[in-house]
Design an enzyme around this catalytic site. Sequence first.
Site, PDB file in Angstrom:
ATOM      1  N   TYR A 125       0.849  -1.188   0.000  1.00 55.23           N
ATOM      2  CA  TYR A 125       0.000   0.000   0.000  1.00 55.23           C
ATOM      3  C   TYR A 125       0.885   1.238   0.000  1.00 55.23           C
ATOM      4  O   TYR A 125       1.746   1.392   0.871  1.00 55.23           O
ATOM      5  CB  TYR A 125      -0.910   0.016   1.239  1.00 55.23           C
ATOM      6  CG  TYR A 125      -1.944   1.112   1.144  1.00 55.23           C
ATOM      7  CD1 TYR A 125      -3.197   0.855   0.594  1.00 55.23           C
ATOM      8  CD2 TYR A 125      -1.670   2.399   1.573  1.00 55.23           C
ATOM      9  CE1 TYR A 125      -4.146   1.855   0.477  1.00 55.23           C
ATOM     10  CE2 TYR A 125      -2.617   3.408   1.460  1.00 55.23           C
ATOM     11  CZ  TYR A 125      -3.852   3.132   0.908  1.00 55.23           C
ATOM     12  OH  TYR A 125      -4.791   4.122   0.780  1.00 55.23           O
ATOM     13  N   GLN A 186     -10.893  -0.145   1.179  1.00 53.28           N
ATOM     14  CA  GLN A 186     -11.332  -0.978   0.050  1.00 53.28           C
ATOM     15  C   GLN A 186     -10.131  -1.588  -0.683  1.00 53.28           C
ATOM     16  O   GLN A 186     -10.231  -2.711  -1.214  1.00 53.28           O
ATOM     17  CB  GLN A 186     -12.247  -0.195  -0.912  1.00 53.28           C
ATOM     18  CG  GLN A 186     -11.639   1.008  -1.596  1.00 53.28           C
ATOM     19  CD  GLN A 186     -11.767   2.296  -0.785  1.00 53.28           C
ATOM     20  OE1 GLN A 186     -11.907   2.267   0.443  1.00 53.28           O
ATOM     21  NE2 GLN A 186     -11.713   3.434  -1.454  1.00 53.28           N
ATOM     22  N   ASN A 209      -3.541   5.609   6.435  1.00 57.99           N
ATOM     23  CA  ASN A 209      -4.291   6.318   7.479  1.00 57.99           C
ATOM     24  C   ASN A 209      -5.022   5.321   8.386  1.00 57.99           C
ATOM     25  O   ASN A 209      -4.842   4.110   8.270  1.00 57.99           O
ATOM     26  CB  ASN A 209      -5.261   7.333   6.842  1.00 57.99           C
ATOM     27  CG  ASN A 209      -6.310   6.635   5.972  1.00 57.99           C
ATOM     28  OD1 ASN A 209      -6.595   5.445   6.121  1.00 57.99           O
ATOM     29  ND2 ASN A 209      -6.890   7.391   5.052  1.00 57.99           N
ATOM     30  N   SER A 232       7.630   8.567  12.936  1.00 62.08           N
ATOM     31  CA  SER A 232       9.071   8.333  12.887  1.00 62.08           C
ATOM     32  C   SER A 232       9.752   8.785  14.183  1.00 62.08           C
ATOM     33  O   SER A 232       9.242   9.638  14.896  1.00 62.08           O
ATOM     34  CB  SER A 232       9.659   9.087  11.693  1.00 62.08           C
ATOM     35  OG  SER A 232      10.940   8.591  11.415  1.00 62.08           O
ATOM     36  N   GLN A 254      14.235  13.973  11.446  1.00 60.01           N
ATOM     37  CA  GLN A 254      13.083  13.128  11.787  1.00 60.01           C
ATOM     38  C   GLN A 254      11.886  13.976  12.206  1.00 60.01           C
ATOM     39  O   GLN A 254      10.749  13.649  11.894  1.00 60.01           O
ATOM     40  CB  GLN A 254      13.434  12.128  12.898  1.00 60.01           C
ATOM     41  CG  GLN A 254      14.421  11.072  12.449  1.00 60.01           C
ATOM     42  CD  GLN A 254      14.034  10.444  11.119  1.00 60.01           C
ATOM     43  OE1 GLN A 254      13.022   9.775  11.018  1.00 60.01           O
ATOM     44  NE2 GLN A 254      14.832  10.681  10.089  1.00 60.01           N
ATOM     45  N   HIS A 257       9.174  15.019   9.683  1.00 59.83           N
ATOM     46  CA  HIS A 257       8.251  14.031   9.106  1.00 59.83           C
ATOM     47  C   HIS A 257       6.807  14.266   9.529  1.00 59.83           C
ATOM     48  O   HIS A 257       5.877  14.075   8.755  1.00 59.83           O
ATOM     49  CB  HIS A 257       8.627  12.610   9.549  1.00 59.83           C
ATOM     50  CG  HIS A 257       9.580  11.929   8.622  1.00 59.83           C
ATOM     51  ND1 HIS A 257       9.250  11.614   7.335  1.00 59.83           N
ATOM     52  CD2 HIS A 257      10.846  11.491   8.804  1.00 59.83           C
ATOM     53  CE1 HIS A 257      10.283  11.002   6.756  1.00 59.83           C
ATOM     54  NE2 HIS A 257      11.264  10.923   7.620  1.00 59.83           N
ATOM     55  N   GLU A 322      13.228   3.773  16.666  1.00 61.41           N
ATOM     56  CA  GLU A 322      13.281   3.301  15.278  1.00 61.41           C
ATOM     57  C   GLU A 322      14.696   3.493  14.719  1.00 61.41           C
ATOM     58  O   GLU A 322      15.297   2.579  14.183  1.00 61.41           O
ATOM     59  CB  GLU A 322      12.263   4.107  14.467  1.00 61.41           C
ATOM     60  CG  GLU A 322      12.197   3.742  13.003  1.00 61.41           C
ATOM     61  CD  GLU A 322      11.350   4.729  12.200  1.00 61.41           C
ATOM     62  OE1 GLU A 322      11.086   5.844  12.710  1.00 61.41           O
ATOM     63  OE2 GLU A 322      10.969   4.392  11.069  1.00 61.41           O
ATOM     64  N   HIS A 323      15.224   4.730  14.824  1.00 62.98           N
ATOM     65  CA  HIS A 323      16.590   5.036  14.389  1.00 62.98           C
ATOM     66  C   HIS A 323      17.430   5.397  15.610  1.00 62.98           C
ATOM     67  O   HIS A 323      16.975   6.173  16.450  1.00 62.98           O
ATOM     68  CB  HIS A 323      16.618   6.249  13.449  1.00 62.98           C
ATOM     69  CG  HIS A 323      15.710   6.141  12.270  1.00 62.98           C
ATOM     70  ND1 HIS A 323      14.462   6.708  12.244  1.00 62.98           N
ATOM     71  CD2 HIS A 323      15.874   5.529  11.072  1.00 62.98           C
ATOM     72  CE1 HIS A 323      13.885   6.453  11.073  1.00 62.98           C
ATOM     73  NE2 HIS A 323      14.708   5.737  10.333  1.00 62.98           N
ATOM     74  N   ASP A 356      18.079   6.327   5.145  1.00 58.55           N
ATOM     75  CA  ASP A 356      16.761   6.452   4.516  1.00 58.55           C
ATOM     76  C   ASP A 356      16.821   6.176   3.027  1.00 58.55           C
ATOM     77  O   ASP A 356      15.835   5.767   2.426  1.00 58.55           O
ATOM     78  CB  ASP A 356      16.213   7.880   4.692  1.00 58.55           C
ATOM     79  CG  ASP A 356      15.690   8.107   6.090  1.00 58.55           C
ATOM     80  OD1 ASP A 356      15.418   7.118   6.787  1.00 58.55           O
ATOM     81  OD2 ASP A 356      15.560   9.284   6.477  1.00 58.55           O
ATOM     82  N   GLU A 410      -2.088 -37.176  27.118  1.00 51.94           N
ATOM     83  CA  GLU A 410      -2.866 -36.016  26.657  1.00 51.94           C
ATOM     84  C   GLU A 410      -4.288 -36.414  26.234  1.00 51.94           C
ATOM     85  O   GLU A 410      -5.032 -35.592  25.699  1.00 51.94           O
ATOM     86  CB  GLU A 410      -2.118 -35.304  25.519  1.00 51.94           C
ATOM     87  CG  GLU A 410      -0.794 -34.709  26.008  1.00 51.94           C
ATOM     88  CD  GLU A 410      -0.064 -33.860  24.968  1.00 51.94           C
ATOM     89  OE1 GLU A 410      -0.476 -33.838  23.793  1.00 51.94           O
ATOM     90  OE2 GLU A 410       0.940 -33.210  25.356  1.00 51.94           O
ATOM     91  N   HIS A 415      -4.047 -40.811  18.308  1.00 49.87           N
ATOM     92  CA  HIS A 415      -2.647 -40.520  18.018  1.00 49.87           C
ATOM     93  C   HIS A 415      -1.785 -41.751  18.287  1.00 49.87           C
ATOM     94  O   HIS A 415      -0.922 -42.122  17.485  1.00 49.87           O
ATOM     95  CB  HIS A 415      -2.152 -39.354  18.889  1.00 49.87           C
ATOM     96  CG  HIS A 415      -2.585 -37.998  18.397  1.00 49.87           C
ATOM     97  ND1 HIS A 415      -3.899 -37.632  18.271  1.00 49.87           N
ATOM     98  CD2 HIS A 415      -1.864 -36.915  18.008  1.00 49.87           C
ATOM     99  CE1 HIS A 415      -3.966 -36.390  17.837  1.00 49.87           C
ATOM    100  NE2 HIS A 415      -2.745 -35.927  17.658  1.00 49.87           N
TER     101      HIS A 415
END
Lengths: 427, 427
Positions: A125, A186, A209, A232, A254, A257, A322-323, A356, A410, A415
């Site tokens: 996406y 969708q 989103n 970020s 950063q 962003h 993250e970084h 990046d 068990e 089995h």
Amino acid sequence: MKIYEKSLNEMKKIVARYTEQTIDFEIEKTVSEIIQNVAQNGDQAVRDYERKFDNVNLADFSIPAFQLDQALDSIDEDLRAALELAKQNITSFHKQEIENSFVDVSTPGIMRGEKITPLASVGLYVPGGTAAYPSTILMCGIPAKLAGVKRVVMVTPPQPAGINPAVLAAAKLAGVDEVYQVGGAQAIAALAYGTETIPAVDKIMGPGNIFVATAKKQVFGKVAIDMVAGPSEIGILADESANAKEIAADLLSQAEHDKRARAMLITNSKSLAEAVSKEIERQLSTLPRQEIARTSIEDRGFIAVMENTAEMFELMNDVAPEHLEVQLKNPTQYLGLIKNAGSVFLGRYASEPLGDYVAGPNHVLPTGGTARFASPLGVYDFVKRTQFIQFDQQNLKADLKAITKLARTEGLEAHARAIEARFDKED
Amino acid sequence: MKIYEKSLNEMKKIVARYTEQTIDFEIEKTVSEIIQNVAQNGDQAVRDYERKFDNVNLADFSIPAFQLDQALDSIDEDLRAALELAKQNITSFHKQEIENSFVDVSTPGIMRGEKITPLASVGLYVPGGTAAYPSTILMCGIPAKLAGVKRVVMVTPPQPAGINPAVLAAAKLAGVDEVYQVGGAQAIAALAYGTETIPAVDKIMGPGNIFVATAKKQVFGKVAIDMVAGPSEIGILADESANAKEIAADLLSQAEHDKRARAMLITNSKSLAEAVSKEIERQLSTLPRQEIARTSIEDRGFIAVMENTAEMFELMNDVAPEHLEVQLKNPTQYLGLIKNAGSVFLGRYASEPLGDYVAGPNHVLPTGGTARFASPLGVYDFVKRTQFIQFDQQNLKADLKAITKLARTEGLEAHARAIEARFDKED
């Protein structure tokens, strides 16, 4: 920028992430209805939602392959060279992540092993507008192709002026096989359940989103999904040897962003803390995205002055950024102390934006503290494993007693009998 | 047992999984409230729910370590030997899954790499009553410990007669570090958010009822979770060389798990199909769990007679079964045709229950068609990766043009300036 001089325990409380669980059941229901509608009515449902949400009337969602070729030819030479360089380095890095099947025949008569198989198809996406980053398409598509995925599908919301050529060019370079102009929940539903035009995929990834994120959570199980990405983050560990101007620039890279991005400096040098804080102010004033970066720095950024490097690392592992930049003397010696981080940048010249774009490691990284348990996107995200065993009669017989004992403990009589059937006298 | 003789395309429609999305928003809301309450009120909330749902009043949830030792001493010798054998083989198989960090210094002045770090802590949910399988505790705990996880936590609902000693013994053998008598959504909430008694973990795994499964889905993101497991499945590929009695026994070994379990035989031999169907009837009549197994076989089981092995494999890949037996002549030659399966059992003596207990590969496997994208539980589920890079000035300079071009194309000016800050004339 806020400067804290507090004890490690006090700082740990300050950096603890806000954990209240927020589920919007209205959005959950809306998304659930969209998914069910697309699962049942396919293209027609997708078309209706595109008319309703994106205000477009598409006869055909698919973007033909020649448009990707045209886009690649149309972008300027410098951009193309930059994308090609990125592709080359992403490829050479991620090749090293390719895993091997193994087989174990150490016991005569027994073969045990695990084989690696690429996923048949994945969907990426890509958000619309300015958040459609060509670099991210390379970061997703290249590892998928290295893993051996046959069908790499991209979906992206239709745009008034058509899809950004840089996005289509990156899709071409990344080896994307199919592109569809569909967005929102969708699009996720179409990827998970398939429509007449868009065959279903096995895994869905990429940011979006709240509707996209909710849809991904809801189709999880029917298909695989990547982590739900948050804003970020950058954490910098620096001592008095670091350059305040460069550190401020990296923090701002950063912060620009997202207003919810998080820029953090942890240091043992009060003078560096003060110099960075001043530099932030100075550099902010000339940034095009000043408003975003300022909100991020003021609301969520901080500088913490700690006693020593041990405390610095302990606090940063709690943050699990993250970084992570390590702007200390002899930075490589600290690698063993880093427990939780997505990607680590060692020393003055490993500025975060290098990672990046062109260094080669992935920039799709765990955010929101999830580096405690999650990894950067990699080739391993595009394969699955299948175990296999073969036993001869003698080796099965040697294990018969243990298997039947465990099965009956068990309460699973059938089995036990399945094993015993191999040794029935009548045969 | 139903026998189909249909074309590949018709069979593909028959095996296609029921995909309607069913979300029970009442359960979602109930679980969300439980999670928020436990996140805010810790032990007290857990205690209240245990009183309400499990009808117990526990001053202390934790089971002290000495009770695990006592349980291990108390179980009978044969069970202990069987568990020890299982442990030994699970260990020797899973050791081969341990992955290595890598470093790439092929370009002078550049270091790039990826380091493997174990998760700090994981939580294992073990259902109560007869569904508390000691073997599953070994299958989860041993790979976690091989990965290097320090804290392996087990939670299980309190039982009127106390926790099953076989479960506690398996926990001891698996290296489980902490055990708490807590069940349901409140146990998952406690593992995700932590309470005064139960410190939070980084990943939660294990099967459970709808409340447990819903809670796991809701805390996903705050912590990692494994896949949501569905009913057990077995798919068998067999030709006329196979033994009908053994095949029937293996189908029943999965059917006895659950009325919703799915047992499937795909063959190119009509006579085998008929012989297996008769054997199923004969063997069913003496099974203790006959009612469960019969419902599974009648409602969800089938035998498909196909034209040839190519069709057999194509159909089975569509099914993507949790367990796959290949009861064909020269079974190993078909490994390359198997795209989607959790664990593969090759030849007559690799009966499925062998893999459930002592062979060594994992028995926590992808169900419900998720073998299309998911893997057996393994050591790789208990680690995460962290990338790292170090560049010298010269190499950063060589990439400056490409980085700044890409950053500005994406509208991220501060990214470009962070790199340029390293080359400002004034320094």
